[in-house]
Design a protein around this motif. Structure first.
Motif, PDB file in Angstrom:
ATOM      1  N   ALA A 189       0.845  -1.195   0.000  1.00  0.00           N
ATOM      2  CA  ALA A 189       0.000   0.000   0.000  1.00  0.00           C
ATOM      3  C   ALA A 189       0.880   1.245   0.000  1.00  0.00           C
ATOM      4  O   ALA A 189       0.578   2.237  -0.683  1.00  0.00           O
ATOM      5  CB  ALA A 189      -0.932  -0.019   1.209  1.00  0.00           C
ATOM      6  N   GLU A 190       1.974   1.208   0.740  1.00  0.00           N
ATOM      7  CA  GLU A 190       2.917   2.337   0.773  1.00  0.00           C
ATOM      8  C   GLU A 190       3.427   2.638  -0.631  1.00  0.00           C
ATOM      9  O   GLU A 190       3.549   3.796  -1.033  1.00  0.00           O
ATOM     10  CB  GLU A 190       4.081   1.999   1.702  1.00  0.00           C
ATOM     11  N   PHE A 191       3.754   1.588  -1.383  1.00  0.00           N
ATOM     12  CA  PHE A 191       4.212   1.775  -2.764  1.00  0.00           C
ATOM     13  C   PHE A 191       3.152   2.495  -3.597  1.00  0.00           C
ATOM     14  O   PHE A 191       3.460   3.463  -4.312  1.00  0.00           O
ATOM     15  CB  PHE A 191       4.554   0.420  -3.404  1.00  0.00           C
ATOM     16  N   TRP A 193       3.627   5.977  -5.514  1.00  0.00           N
ATOM     17  CA  TRP A 193       3.575   5.989  -6.975  1.00  0.00           C
ATOM     18  C   TRP A 193       2.622   7.061  -7.483  1.00  0.00           C
ATOM     19  O   TRP A 193       2.943   7.761  -8.452  1.00  0.00           O
ATOM     20  CB  TRP A 193       3.179   4.606  -7.467  1.00  0.00           C
ATOM     21  N   VAL A 194       1.468   7.229  -6.871  1.00  0.00           N
ATOM     22  CA  VAL A 194       0.508   8.223  -7.379  1.00  0.00           C
ATOM     23  C   VAL A 194       1.050   9.644  -7.262  1.00  0.00           C
ATOM     24  O   VAL A 194       0.576  10.537  -7.968  1.00  0.00           O
ATOM     25  CB  VAL A 194      -0.885   8.136  -6.716  1.00  0.00           C
ATOM     26  N   ARG A 195       2.052   9.854  -6.426  1.00  0.00           N
ATOM     27  CA  ARG A 195       2.645  11.191  -6.285  1.00  0.00           C
ATOM     28  C   ARG A 195       3.701  11.469  -7.352  1.00  0.00           C
ATOM     29  O   ARG A 195       4.225  12.588  -7.434  1.00  0.00           O
ATOM     30  CB  ARG A 195       3.241  11.357  -4.890  1.00  0.00           C
ATOM     31  N   GLN A 196       4.027  10.481  -8.172  1.00  0.00           N
ATOM     32  CA  GLN A 196       5.041  10.655  -9.208  1.00  0.00           C
ATOM     33  C   GLN A 196       4.479  11.435 -10.400  1.00  0.00           C
ATOM     34  O   GLN A 196       3.321  11.203 -10.797  1.00  0.00           O
ATOM     35  CB  GLN A 196       5.545   9.299  -9.697  1.00  0.00           C
ATOM     36  N   PRO A 197       5.253  12.355 -10.977  1.00  0.00           N
ATOM     37  CA  PRO A 197       4.793  13.072 -12.165  1.00  0.00           C
ATOM     38  C   PRO A 197       4.418  12.085 -13.272  1.00  0.00           C
ATOM     39  O   PRO A 197       5.111  11.095 -13.494  1.00  0.00           O
ATOM     40  CB  PRO A 197       6.005  13.911 -12.576  1.00  0.00           C
ATOM     41  N   GLY A 198       3.321  12.351 -13.928  1.00  0.00           N
ATOM     42  CA  GLY A 198       2.884  11.515 -15.040  1.00  0.00           C
ATOM     43  C   GLY A 198       2.305  10.174 -14.627  1.00  0.00           C
ATOM     44  O   GLY A 198       2.172   9.284 -15.461  1.00  0.00           O
ATOM     45  N   PHE A 199       1.931  10.034 -13.336  1.00  0.00           N
ATOM     46  CA  PHE A 199       1.374   8.761 -12.894  1.00  0.00           C
ATOM     47  C   PHE A 199       0.183   8.350 -13.758  1.00  0.00           C
ATOM     48  O   PHE A 199      -0.701   9.142 -14.049  1.00  0.00           O
ATOM     49  CB  PHE A 199       0.899   8.840 -11.429  1.00  0.00           C
ATOM     50  N   ARG A 200       0.192   7.094 -14.173  1.00  0.00           N
ATOM     51  CA  ARG A 200      -0.931   6.504 -14.896  1.00  0.00           C
ATOM     52  C   ARG A 200      -0.725   5.000 -14.877  1.00  0.00           C
ATOM     53  O   ARG A 200       0.382   4.517 -15.100  1.00  0.00           O
ATOM     54  CB  ARG A 200      -0.977   7.014 -16.337  1.00  0.00           C
ATOM     55  N   LEU A 201      -1.796   4.268 -14.593  1.00  0.00           N
ATOM     56  CA  LEU A 201      -1.743   2.818 -14.628  1.00  0.00           C
ATOM     57  C   LEU A 201      -1.792   2.351 -16.077  1.00  0.00           C
ATOM     58  O   LEU A 201      -2.343   3.032 -16.948  1.00  0.00           O
ATOM     59  CB  LEU A 201      -2.916   2.234 -13.841  1.00  0.00           C
ATOM     60  N   LEU A 202      -1.235   1.184 -16.338  1.00  0.00           N
ATOM     61  CA  LEU A 202      -1.224   0.646 -17.705  1.00  0.00           C
ATOM     62  C   LEU A 202      -2.631   0.291 -18.153  1.00  0.00           C
ATOM     63  O   LEU A 202      -3.055   0.654 -19.227  1.00  0.00           O
ATOM     64  CB  LEU A 202      -0.329  -0.600 -17.778  1.00  0.00           C
ATOM     65  N   LYS A 203      -3.316  -0.448 -17.308  1.00  0.00           N
ATOM     66  CA  LYS A 203      -4.679  -0.855 -17.692  1.00  0.00           C
ATOM     67  C   LYS A 203      -5.597  -0.782 -16.522  1.00  0.00           C
ATOM     68  O   LYS A 203      -5.232  -0.578 -15.409  1.00  0.00           O
ATOM     69  CB  LYS A 203      -4.705  -2.253 -18.275  1.00  0.00           C
TER      70      LYS A 203
END
Length: 179
Positions: free
Chosen positions: A163-165, A169-179
């Motif tokens: 969950a920490e990851f 990750w959502v705080r990273q610039p350009g965050f987007r899940l693949l699918k």
């Protein structure tokens, strides 16, 4: 339109008390909640309940949360979803017997953030390790984040984490899940 999907790998069946806590979390976080069966919930999640600024309107973001595996849900769905998986035990320390899926039904940028943060909240309640497929160029971005358990590029780029990851990750610039 279909949106992003995250899979939470589980080492064992989710105890009934954890399923009740999951249900309670989802009820509290939703403007619309429908229990399809024990462990499967069709809902409209309030972005604000996950700490995301509201996106206008109060209809929430459409999401499905579903726990599957022997004894809960459609066992064939679990098997189908894991039939092409590599042996995950060397990567995450266990062979998954169950999984929880967090599936968004919209594909706006906010839906990617909602999916990731809702999956983090689900992990907080029931445990597990998120299994997220990646764009190839995202592997170096996620590799150094806190809570990463493993990354792999074979047979496709993926990251396993806590969950920490997901929250990092959502705080990273350009965050987007693949699918």
């Amino acid at each position: 339109m279909s949106g992003p999907v995250l899979v939470i790998e589980l080492a064992e069946a989710v105890p009934p008390a954890a399923i009740r806590r999951l249900r309670d979390l989802l009820v509290r976080s939703s403007v619309r909640f429908e229990e399809k069966r024990v462990g499967e919930y069709d809902l409209n999640i309030r972005a604000g309940s996950l700490g995301i600024p509201e996106t206008g309107g109060d209809e929430g973001r459409p999401v499905l949360v579903s726990v599957t595996g022997p004894g809960i849900g459609d066992e064939s769905a679990f098997e189908a979803g894991h039939g092409e998986e590599i042996d995950q035990e060397p990567l995450i320390g266990f062979r998954p017997t169950h999984a929880a899926h967090v599936v968004a039904f919209s594909n706006r940028p906010v839906d990617h953030v909602v999916t990731a943060l809702l999956a983090a909240a689900v992990i907080d309640v029931i445990g597990g390790v998120v299994n997220a497929e990646l764009w190839e160029d995202r592997v170096p971005v996620v590799a150094g984040l806190p809570g990463v358990i493993a990354t792999t590029t074979d047979p496709w780029p993926a990251v396993y984490g806590s969950a920490e990851f997901l929250r990092a990750w959502v705080r990273q610039p350009g965050f987007r899940l693949l699918k």
